[in-house]
Motif scaffolding. Structure first.
Motif, PDB file in Angstrom:
ATOM      1  N   UNK A  12       0.825  -1.219   0.000  1.00 23.78           N
ATOM      2  CA  UNK A  12       0.000   0.000   0.000  1.00 23.78           C
ATOM      3  C   UNK A  12       0.856   1.265   0.000  1.00 23.78           C
ATOM      4  N   UNK A  13       2.071   1.147   0.501  1.00 21.98           N
ATOM      5  CA  UNK A  13       2.978   2.294   0.619  1.00 21.98           C
ATOM      6  C   UNK A  13       4.334   1.926   0.020  1.00 21.98           C
ATOM      7  N   UNK A  14       4.418   1.831  -1.301  1.00 21.35           N
ATOM      8  CA  UNK A  14       5.658   1.369  -1.945  1.00 21.35           C
ATOM      9  C   UNK A  14       6.871   2.261  -1.664  1.00 21.35           C
ATOM     10  N   UNK A  15       6.643   3.491  -1.227  1.00 26.12           N
ATOM     11  CA  UNK A  15       7.767   4.381  -0.895  1.00 26.12           C
ATOM     12  C   UNK A  15       8.585   3.843   0.283  1.00 26.12           C
ATOM     13  N   UNK A  16       8.026   2.910   1.036  1.00 29.43           N
ATOM     14  CA  UNK A  16       8.726   2.336   2.179  1.00 29.43           C
ATOM     15  C   UNK A  16       9.648   1.184   1.794  1.00 29.43           C
ATOM     16  N   UNK A  17       9.467   0.647   0.590  1.00 31.12           N
ATOM     17  CA  UNK A  17      10.264  -0.503   0.160  1.00 31.12           C
ATOM     18  C   UNK A  17      11.718  -0.095  -0.036  1.00 31.12           C
ATOM     19  N   UNK A  18      12.610  -0.989   0.394  1.00 31.47           N
ATOM     20  CA  UNK A  18      14.025  -0.793   0.147  1.00 31.47           C
ATOM     21  C   UNK A  18      14.678   0.289   0.987  1.00 31.47           C
ATOM     22  N   UNK A  19      14.027   0.731   2.033  1.00 30.18           N
ATOM     23  CA  UNK A  19      14.632   1.753   2.894  1.00 30.18           C
ATOM     24  C   UNK A  19      14.642   1.264   4.330  1.00 30.18           C
ATOM     25  N   UNK A  20      15.376   1.971   5.163  1.00 25.72           N
ATOM     26  CA  UNK A  20      15.389   1.668   6.595  1.00 25.72           C
ATOM     27  C   UNK A  20      14.099   2.200   7.201  1.00 25.72           C
ATOM     28  N   UNK A  21      13.285   1.303   7.706  1.00 21.93           N
ATOM     29  CA  UNK A  21      12.034   1.690   8.345  1.00 21.93           C
ATOM     30  C   UNK A  21      12.109   1.584   9.861  1.00 21.93           C
TER      31      UNK A  21
END
Length: 183
Positions: free
Chosen positions: A20-29
């Motif tokens: 739902x929030x692809x901007x979160x993929x591949x980053x440090x969450x």
């Protein structure tokens, strides 16, 4: 408590949130998950009320009306303290997944008073985040300490592992519904 099942369910929810929030993929969450856990733990402490020594009402909030109802028989109640506790559990599990630490040991713990347990959990969260910021990784021992102290907190405020697990299942289903509804 079936930790494998809890981690698996959380992994599914986390994946759904990422979709739902692809901007979160591949980053440090980890940053926002740690902050969310701290906020939820504060909300849990607020529902517990035991630290509010200035108040005449220090009783935990364990029963509240879900929604207004006209008839007594239509009223539905929930446990706000347990709900906040399992909100924390969602983030603790999610942090473990983020760190790649999901095969953990649970140890038998004696629960001291709730205020000390809350403080210990906050200390564990801050230690975990500090070590991550300095070293770029977190040891399994550090994560297990957070998880174990969090379970000890649950025991200190009167929850059984069965209650925690059952409430987690219920809240996980609600969190999935919220994703469907664009929460």
């Amino acid at each position: 408590m079936n930790l494998k099942k809890l981690f698996d369910m959380q992994r599914v929810l986390d994946q759904r949130i990422l979709e739902k929030h692809p901007e979160l993929k591949g980053q440090n969450n980890l940053d926002w998950k740690v902050l969310a856990l701290q906020v939820e733990l504060g909300e849990c402490a607020n529902e517990h009320r035991g630290f509010k020594k200035w108040s005449n009402n220090q009783e935990p909030r364990i029963r509240a009306l879900k929604a207004p109802a006209m008839m007594e028989e239509d009223k539905e109640y929930y446990n706000p303290l347990l709900e906040e506790y399992v909100d924390c559990l969602h983030f603790i599990l999610s942090i473990g997944i983020e760190l790649g630490i999901t095969d953990i040991e649970m140890w038998g713990l004696q629960a001291p008073d709730a205020t000390r347990c809350f403080l210990k959990c906050f200390e564990n969260i801050n230690s975990l985040y500090f070590v991550f910021c300095v070293d770029g990784q977190v040891t399994q021992d550090l994560y297990e300490r957070l998880f174990g102290n969090f379970i000890m907190l649950g025991k200190s405020i009167g929850f059984t592992e069965e209650q925690i697990e059952s409430a987690y299942f219920e809240k996980n289903a609600i969190n999935h519904q919220r994703q469907e509804q664009g929460y």
